[in-house]
Design a protein around this motif. Structure first.
Motif, PDB file in Angstrom:
ATOM      1  N   ILE A  23       0.854  -1.189   0.000  1.00 33.03           N
ATOM      2  CA  ILE A  23       0.000   0.000   0.000  1.00 33.03           C
ATOM      3  C   ILE A  23       0.895   1.246   0.000  1.00 33.03           C
ATOM      4  O   ILE A  23       1.821   1.350   0.804  1.00 33.03           O
ATOM      5  N   TRP A  24       0.590   2.156  -0.924  1.00 35.13           N
ATOM      6  CA  TRP A  24       1.296   3.438  -0.983  1.00 35.13           C
ATOM      7  C   TRP A  24       0.301   4.565  -0.679  1.00 35.13           C
ATOM      8  O   TRP A  24      -0.887   4.471  -1.013  1.00 35.13           O
ATOM      9  N   VAL A  32      -3.509  -2.199 -10.668  1.00 33.10           N
ATOM     10  CA  VAL A  32      -3.430  -1.101  -9.700  1.00 33.10           C
ATOM     11  C   VAL A  32      -4.847  -0.681  -9.334  1.00 33.10           C
ATOM     12  O   VAL A  32      -5.702  -0.528 -10.208  1.00 33.10           O
ATOM     13  N   VAL A  33      -5.086  -0.491  -8.044  1.00 33.93           N
ATOM     14  CA  VAL A  33      -6.372   0.048  -7.571  1.00 33.93           C
ATOM     15  C   VAL A  33      -6.079   1.123  -6.537  1.00 33.93           C
ATOM     16  O   VAL A  33      -5.013   1.136  -5.917  1.00 33.93           O
ATOM     17  N   TRP A  34      -7.021   2.034  -6.338  1.00 32.39           N
ATOM     18  CA  TRP A  34      -6.842   3.076  -5.314  1.00 32.39           C
ATOM     19  C   TRP A  34      -8.172   3.379  -4.652  1.00 32.39           C
ATOM     20  O   TRP A  34      -9.240   3.153  -5.213  1.00 32.39           O
ATOM     21  N   ARG A  35      -8.063   3.870  -3.443  1.00 29.81           N
ATOM     22  CA  ARG A  35      -9.257   4.190  -2.642  1.00 29.81           C
ATOM     23  C   ARG A  35      -8.961   5.423  -1.783  1.00 29.81           C
ATOM     24  O   ARG A  35      -7.842   5.599  -1.309  1.00 29.81           O
ATOM     25  N   ARG A  36      -9.982   6.239  -1.557  1.00 33.88           N
ATOM     26  CA  ARG A  36      -9.817   7.487  -0.810  1.00 33.88           C
ATOM     27  C   ARG A  36      -9.839   7.239   0.685  1.00 33.88           C
ATOM     28  O   ARG A  36     -10.647   6.471   1.198  1.00 33.88           O
ATOM     29  N   CYS A  57      -2.837   0.465  -4.168  1.00 34.31           N
ATOM     30  CA  CYS A  57      -2.348  -0.916  -4.048  1.00 34.31           C
ATOM     31  C   CYS A  57      -1.994  -1.429  -5.440  1.00 34.31           C
ATOM     32  O   CYS A  57      -2.793  -1.292  -6.378  1.00 34.31           O
ATOM     33  N   ALA A  58      -0.786  -1.997  -5.565  1.00 35.35           N
ATOM     34  CA  ALA A  58      -0.330  -2.526  -6.848  1.00 35.35           C
ATOM     35  C   ALA A  58       0.240  -3.917  -6.672  1.00 35.35           C
ATOM     36  O   ALA A  58       0.735  -4.269  -5.600  1.00 35.35           O
ATOM     37  N   LEU A  59       0.174  -4.716  -7.750  1.00 35.61           N
ATOM     38  CA  LEU A  59       0.693  -6.085  -7.691  1.00 35.61           C
ATOM     39  C   LEU A  59       2.214  -6.132  -7.685  1.00 35.61           C
ATOM     40  O   LEU A  59       2.807  -7.143  -7.334  1.00 35.61           O
ATOM     41  N   SER A  60       2.863  -5.029  -8.086  1.00 34.67           N
ATOM     42  CA  SER A  60       4.329  -4.982  -8.096  1.00 34.67           C
ATOM     43  C   SER A  60       4.775  -3.563  -7.769  1.00 34.67           C
ATOM     44  O   SER A  60       3.966  -2.623  -7.759  1.00 34.67           O
ATOM     45  N   ASP A  61       6.067  -3.403  -7.485  1.00 37.97           N
ATOM     46  CA  ASP A  61       6.610  -2.087  -7.141  1.00 37.97           C
ATOM     47  C   ASP A  61       6.808  -1.277  -8.424  1.00 37.97           C
ATOM     48  O   ASP A  61       7.873  -1.279  -9.046  1.00 37.97           O
TER      49      ASP A  61
END
Length: 719
Positions: free
Chosen positions: A166-167, A186-190, A200-204
């Motif tokens: 998580i970033w 890649v997905v993101w949430r507020r 959140c991503a499957l890789s860096d």
């Protein structure tokens, strides 16, 4: 702080039998108080920093260490006249396993996995029978825990582990859309509370990690719970998330072997992860083995120094002895005890470990056998320049070593007697009684062992094979075969029987003792490549790929088994009588057996074996047999056996010897009873010492009774 404290009533939290019945509630610093706070809507006030000091919520105590803050609070309460008193109280206080310091729970932000739907699918997998537990009772542990459906905290504040993917970034969402667009990895949430986006991503990805990225993202510093990554193991090792050939071939797996301690931590989570990620269960069977404790009932650990190194056991007893010993310990009980001993570095004698040896409390031990000093085994940080350090072992593994030697010697006997061996099928109707008996027993044992293996009753597997191989095959059938091996007319059949039964034993024993059985298999292949029952077949190159033995159910003859069992009982009785009266080993004895006519007829064809195995010269058997003068007797359910002593032993000398033994035992008994009658001894001696003396009294009484019976047997004309 001048903060108002609400007063609540809670029947679940308060124990009215302790103290006043009123307790403080700190929802942010106790697990039970947290549940109470949820029930009553109490504020969750955390007063601790991560380093154990007081934070700003602690007011004037902010910055103090927690112990200093507690001391200051007591002083201030005393100054204000609010302290009624201080009492010492025994409480349960959790300590860190590593630092050995008290654990201070405190409320913090963590990552959780919602369990409701995951738990339902994992529960269904067991309740439907798709996953089975062995022993079955452990399914209850699994189901009870899952049915609580408590969300799973997966974040840990540790230096080492799989970092949470998580970033955090505070850019506008349009920037995220520009960089990642329609990507599915890649997905993101507020996160409105902290005014940021969670990505959140499957890789860096470089967009997240590069210093010059417009996102200026920072990764969460926490790592995943070790059981989170462990839960992925059954499918991840085969290449998941890719659809690999290994994943399609090996997954789901067959069986998981584990300890009851981690049924909830690992087993349940592997099932949840497997079903969520692949749609399939990770394994079909879960075998829960017992936990091995030391002789004092304590869990083995490196820090205690009460464990055994498998490599030391292999060095002392052999690899098969280790494996066989562990199988014998794998009962269906919850725990098993394995007494640990120090192996004297000087004479290799086993010196039992004592509790004072644990945790490196004892540096020097003197061997009771060679009188040389050594340092007991344990987690010592370095070598001792003055004392050699003992390895640790357990006498439990001697059984496996002795068993391997017994099997090896029996196989060697068979191999040495295969000159002129010719493979051929056996004709059941032409088999003598002893061959039908060993095949009946082999058929029963093979079926029972197969069922035990399928139900993971490993201790039963080891016990059955040990009893059959050691006693029935080695001690009885091999001995019965020796006379037939010496005759040209009977030699071919008994060779085929010996090779066929040994072949089956090697196959059945292979899961328990793989190395010795493979060695014997190769030796059999050199001497009798074509072998087997009922018809010979060319043997496989390795026992590992040989078919599992199965035999016709019609080979089972309970009547024949009973007949041979009676023979064994009779031979043992004669041998015991010979031993009790010290009859010379090679002397042929005269024996009279009183029994009914039917049993006498059954014993008659077995007479050659009785004469061979018990060294019987003259034999009298039937319902009309009478007890001879000066005879030792042994009474059994189906017969009475009398060993003629007249002319065999010096009756006067034997009576004198037995009387001397009786006098010595009576003196020992008198000493023991004097101790037990001494109230000071009973009150001051350790309980185990007192119990030892009571057991010794019982043993001496039994020995005196036997001596009296032997003396009575020497009297002439006794009936």
């Amino acid at each position: 702080m001048n903060r108002e404290i609400p007063i609540i009533a809670d029947a679940e939290l308060v124990d009215p039998t302790l103290g006043t019945g009123a307790v403080k509630v700190t929802p942010a610093h106790d697990f039970r108080d947290y549940e109470c706070g949820l029930r009553h809507g109490l504020p969750m006030i955390n007063i601790l920093n991560p380093d154990g000091t007081i934070n700003a919520n602690g007011g004037r105590y902010a910055g103090l260490d927690r112990y200093e803050a507690r001391r200051r609070v007591i002083e201030d309460m005393q100054r204000l006249g609010l302290l009624e008193g201080v009492e010492d109280r025994q409480i349960e206080l959790a300590h860190s396993d590593r630092s050995k310091t008290p654990i201070e729970p405190y409320l913090s932000e963590q990552w959780f996995v919602r369990m409701a739907s995951l738990a339902e699918r994992a529960i269904e997998a067991v309740e439907s029978g798709r996953i089975r537990f062995f022993p079955e009772r452990y399914a209850r542990t699994y189901l009870d825990w899952l049915k609580e459906k408590r969300d799973w905290c997966i974040s840990r504040q540790l230096w080492w582990g799989h970092r949470i993917p998580i970033w955090y970034t505070q850019v506008d969402e349009s920037e995220l859309r520009r960089l990642f667009g329609p990507r599915t990895d890649v997905v993101w949430r507020r996160d409105d509370e902290h005014q940021q986006w969670l990505v959140c991503a499957l890789s860096d990805l470089p967009e997240l990690t590069a210093p010059d990225s417009p996102l200026q993202a920072r990764q969460d510093p926490d790592v995943l719970d070790t059981w989170f990554s462990s839960a992925l193991w059954p499918h991840e090792v085969f290449g998941w998330p890719d659809d690999t050939p290994d994943l399609r071939y090996y997954y789901p797996t067959s069986v998981l072997v584990t300890s009851r301690d981690i049924i909830t931590l690992w087993v349940a989570r592997m099932v949840m992860m497997g079903l969520y990620n692949t749609g399939q269960i990770p394994f079909h069977h879960v075998y829960v083995h017992p936990k091995i404790l030391d002789g004092f009932g304590e869990t083995m650990s490196k820090s205690k120094g009460n464990g055994v190194d498998p490599l030391d056991i292999i060095s002392l007893y052999g690899t098969d002895a280790l494996r066989c010993g562990l199988c014998q310990l794998a009962t269906e009980t919850q725990d098993v005890r394995m007494p640990v001993a120090n192996v004297c570095p000087h004479c290799q004698a086993l010196v039992p470990q004592k509790q004072e040896h644990l945790y490196m409390r004892t540096r020097k031990v003197t061997c009771p056998h060679c009188k040389q000093p050594f340092r007991p085994g344990g987690p010592w940080p370095s070598e001792d320049p003055e004392l050699p350090t003992a390895r640790q072992a357990s006498e439990r593994f001697e059984i496996g070593r002795n068993f391997a030697n017994k099997l090896w010697n029996a196989a060697r006997f068979v191999l040495l007697n295969l000159e002129g061996y010719t493979p051929a099928a056996i004709a059941w109707d032409e088999l003598p009684l002893e061959d039908r008996w060993i095949l009946s027993r082999l058929t029963d044992v093979a079926a029972e062992v197969t069922g035990d293996l399928e139900a993971y009753r490993l201790a039963e597997v080891a016990r059955r094979l040990y009893d059959f191989t050691w006693s029935e095959f080695c001690d009885w059938y091999v001995e019965m075969s020796k006379a037939r091996l010496r005759k040209a007319s009977t030699r071919p059949l008994v060779q085929r029987m010996l090779v066929g039964v040994l072949d089956a034993i090697v196959r059945l024993l292979h899961p328990v003792m793989p190395f010795v059985t493979e060695s014997l298999w190769q030796a059999l292949n050199e001497s009798a490549a074509d072998r087997g029952l009922p018809e010979p077949r060319h043997a496989a190159d390795s026992v590992m790929i040989a078919p599992w033995p199965q035999f016709p159910a019609t080979w089972r003859e309970v009547t024949v088994e009973r007949q041979i069992a009676r023979l064994q009982e009779l031979v043992r009785a004669i041998r015991n009588l010979r031993s009790n009266f010290q009859v010379p080993e090679k002397a042929a004895v005269e024996v009279t057996v009183r029994t009914d006519a039917a049993i006498a007829r059954q014993l008659e064809p077995l007479r050659p074996f009785i004469e061979q195995l018990a060294r019987v010269g003259q034999w009298h058997c039937g319902p009309d047999a009478t007890r001879p003068p000066q005879a030792a007797a042994s009474v059994h359910a189906d017969f009475e056996v009398y060993l003629h002593l007249q002319g065999l032993v010096d009756v006067a000398a034997e009576a004198k010897r037995l009387q001397k033994q009786r006098q010595e035992k009576e003196r020992q008994l008198q000493t023991v009873r004097a101790k037990l009658a001494n109230h000071q001894f009973i009150s001051k001696a350790p309980p185990e010492v007192v119990e030892q003396q009571r057991q010794l009294e019982s043993d001496l009484l039994d020995q005196l009774r036997i001596l009296e019976e032997h003396l009575a047997s020497l009297q002439p004309g006794r009936e």
